[in-house]
Design an enzyme around this catalytic site. Structure first.
Site, PDB file in Angstrom:
ATOM      1  N   GLY A  93       1.000   2.150  -5.959  1.00 22.18           N
ATOM      2  CA  GLY A  93       0.772   0.715  -6.132  1.00 22.18           C
ATOM      3  C   GLY A  93       0.696   0.366  -7.606  1.00 22.18           C
ATOM      4  N   SER A  94       1.693   0.803  -8.376  1.00 24.40           N
ATOM      5  CA  SER A  94       1.625   0.759  -9.839  1.00 24.40           C
ATOM      6  C   SER A  94       2.198  -0.501 -10.463  1.00 24.40           C
ATOM      7  CB  SER A  94       2.377   1.969 -10.413  1.00 24.40           C
ATOM      8  OG  SER A  94       3.735   1.959  -9.982  1.00 24.40           O
ATOM      9  N   SER A  95       2.675  -1.456  -9.666  1.00 20.60           N
ATOM     10  CA  SER A  95       3.434  -2.563 -10.248  1.00 20.60           C
ATOM     11  C   SER A  95       2.657  -3.862 -10.401  1.00 20.60           C
ATOM     12  CB  SER A  95       4.683  -2.840  -9.396  1.00 20.60           C
ATOM     13  OG  SER A  95       4.311  -3.235  -8.077  1.00 20.60           O
ATOM     14  N   SER A  96       1.447  -3.943  -9.831  1.00 23.72           N
ATOM     15  CA  SER A  96       0.731  -5.211  -9.888  1.00 23.72           C
ATOM     16  C   SER A  96      -0.769  -4.979  -9.839  1.00 23.72           C
ATOM     17  CB  SER A  96       1.149  -6.131  -8.726  1.00 23.72           C
ATOM     18  OG  SER A  96       0.788  -5.548  -7.484  1.00 23.72           O
ATOM     19  N   ASP A 113       8.674   2.445   0.018  1.00 25.91           N
ATOM     20  CA  ASP A 113       7.515   2.176   0.868  1.00 25.91           C
ATOM     21  C   ASP A 113       6.536   3.343   0.782  1.00 25.91           C
ATOM     22  OD1 ASP A 113       5.702   1.579   2.851  1.00 25.91           O
ATOM     23  OD2 ASP A 113       7.148   1.665   4.502  1.00 25.91           O
ATOM     24  N   ALA A 114       5.360   3.101   0.208  1.00 25.22           N
ATOM     25  CA  ALA A 114       4.382   4.168   0.018  1.00 25.22           C
ATOM     26  C   ALA A 114       3.901   4.757   1.329  1.00 25.22           C
ATOM     27  CB  ALA A 114       3.183   3.644  -0.779  1.00 25.22           C
ATOM     28  N   TYR A 149     -13.224  -3.382  -3.244  1.00 21.46           N
ATOM     29  CA  TYR A 149     -13.949  -4.564  -3.721  1.00 21.46           C
ATOM     30  C   TYR A 149     -15.085  -4.867  -2.753  1.00 21.46           C
ATOM     31  CZ  TYR A 149     -14.787  -9.404  -5.252  1.00 21.46           C
ATOM     32  OH  TYR A 149     -15.364 -10.568  -5.709  1.00 21.46           O
ATOM     33  N   TYR A 181     -14.649 -11.851   3.355  1.00 21.11           N
ATOM     34  CA  TYR A 181     -14.124 -10.597   2.799  1.00 21.11           C
ATOM     35  C   TYR A 181     -14.907  -9.382   3.304  1.00 21.11           C
ATOM     36  CZ  TYR A 181     -11.614  -7.582  -0.390  1.00 21.11           C
ATOM     37  OH  TYR A 181     -10.805  -6.594  -0.893  1.00 21.11           O
ATOM     38  N   LYS A 196     -12.179  -1.743   4.209  1.00 24.74           N
ATOM     39  CA  LYS A 196     -12.768  -1.204   2.986  1.00 24.74           C
ATOM     40  C   LYS A 196     -13.858  -0.185   3.308  1.00 24.74           C
ATOM     41  CE  LYS A 196     -10.194  -3.639   0.260  1.00 24.74           C
ATOM     42  NZ  LYS A 196      -9.103  -2.976  -0.494  1.00 24.74           N
TER      43      LYS A 196
END
Length: 393
Positions: A49-52, A111-112, A227, A237, A246
């Site tokens: 998930g390195s792009s955002s 796709d990870a 989070y 959340y 989470k």
């Protein structure tokens, strides 16, 4: 080669195009905020998930501060009728920075969740680096296809126990609007599917795959980003369907840590404007109020990612809570800060939202996610949109 003038066109917090030059400048700005260290060796890291969002920040902070080598994985769309996604352009700029810094960091667009992606990435790790020191897991996706069963799971943004209505923020012609958003109660099936998408199963599969191929260096550490947030956003959340996922992620960290040769954490990050968070009702208003209260004291994802790397590498003692989670959010959940935000939350109306909340800042931050409103970029000039994905050596 295709150059054209790109303007922000979209609906709500979603834009149809991204600005390549703005995304590139944004990456340059982030790297400039990181003070480099001189490590004894250059760690090898795998960032899923390195792009955002925080995954991008963790990649840049690792590159700029500790000179990491390794692989980043993300799933982005290239240019076609529209521009490429912002993550595509940010990745190209990050790869350019890594090359200029003399680092060997590759990027895989896939796709990870897929086993074929894991095979491709681990083949690359084995060939280029032999093993990894760190795995950072930062995946935000609305759905997941389990490659072993073919089942598609869809995450649900719903409450648990009772419906909930919250204040929220929207924009009409750039002007803030105070709105209300109501969420229904999730069914047991929807909660289970959300856990399948956003919980720890895929994180575990990445660690399993590395271990099975003996690609874990001594002292291997892995962290998944999570989070908790405020009581103001809790019903939507943390106490909602996302919160169930989470909680599963945090339980996964404990289970992974019981394995020999694995040190696993969840990292509780603070609030930020990301493409994932801006889609959640109430979060935009909350973050706008938080920034109004804290101003420059609000810690950005890159600042928090610097702290994350310092703690993972031993530069700083890990700040762990009683559940063994790394806490990068204490600045947000300070009781005095939360009390001030709640006072503003209770006071905000349509008449005063532009001043009680930092609405203009929030709207600009959303636009920056797509490469707009970035200082130093001429948005009236034509820019090249056909940017290639970084090649893998």
């Amino acid at each position: 080669m295709t150059e054209r003038v790109i303007k922000p066109v979209g609906r709500g917090f979603l834009f149809l195009d991204s600005h390549p030059a703005g995304c590139e400048q944004l990456v340059r700005d982030l790297t400039a905020q990181v003070e480099a260290r001189t490590p004894d060796k250059h760690p090898v890291a795998l960032v899923i998930g390195s792009s955002s969002g925080y995954g991008l920040a963790a990649t840049i902070a690792g590159l700029a501060r500790y000179g990491i080598d390794g692989v980043g994985v993300s799933f982005e769309k290239g240019p076609a009728r529209r521009t490429a996604t912002a993550g595509w352009y940010r990745t190209a700029a990050t790869a350019q920075y890594a090359e200029q810094a003399g680092r060997k960091f590759h990027f895989v667009n896939a796709d990870a969740f897929a086993d074929t992606t894991k095979d491709e990435v681990l083949d690359l790790v084995a060939k280029e680096f032999g093993a990894v020191d760190y795995l950072i897991y930062s995946v935000a996706a609305p759905r997941r296809v389990d490659p072993r069963t073919g089942t598609t799971y869809q995450s649900a943004l719903k409450t648990i126990g009772a419906p909930y209505t919250t204040k929220s923020i929207a924009f009409e012609d750039g002007e803030p609007q105070l709105t209300e958003a109501s969420l229904d109660v999730a069914t047991d099936e929807e909660i289970a599917e959300t856990v399948q998408v956003m919980g720890g199963e895929d994180w575990t599969r990445w660690v399993d795959a590395l271990a099975e191929r003996k690609l874990l260096n001594d002292g291997f550490s892995t962290v998944a980003l999570t989070y908790i947030g405020s009581e103001l956003t809790g019903p939507i959340y943390r106490q909602g369907s996302i919160g169930a996922a989470k909680a599963h992620l945090e339980q996964t960290a404990k289970e992974l840590s019981e394995r020999d040769g694995v040190r696993a954490f969840t990292s509780v990050n603070g609030a930020a404007v990301t493409q994932a968070s801006s889609a959640i009702p109430g979060i935009g208003l909350y973050v706008s109020l938080l920034h109004k209260v804290l101003g420059e004291k609000m810690q950005t994802p890159i600042q928090q990612s610097i702290a994350l790397w310092d703690q993972l590498t031993g530069e700083q003692t890990p700040d762990l809570d009683e559940d063994g989670r790394l806490r990068l959010d204490r600045w947000e959940l300070d009781p005095a800060v939360q009390a001030a935000v709640k006072e503003q939350w209770d006071a905000v109306t349509q008449d005063n939202i532009a001043t009680v909340a930092d609405a203009a800042w929030f709207f600009a931050e959303v636009r920056r996610l797509y490469g707009f409103d970035v200082d130093g970029v001429d948005y009236d000039a034509e820019t090249e949109v056909d940017v290639e994905w970084p090649t893998t050596a």
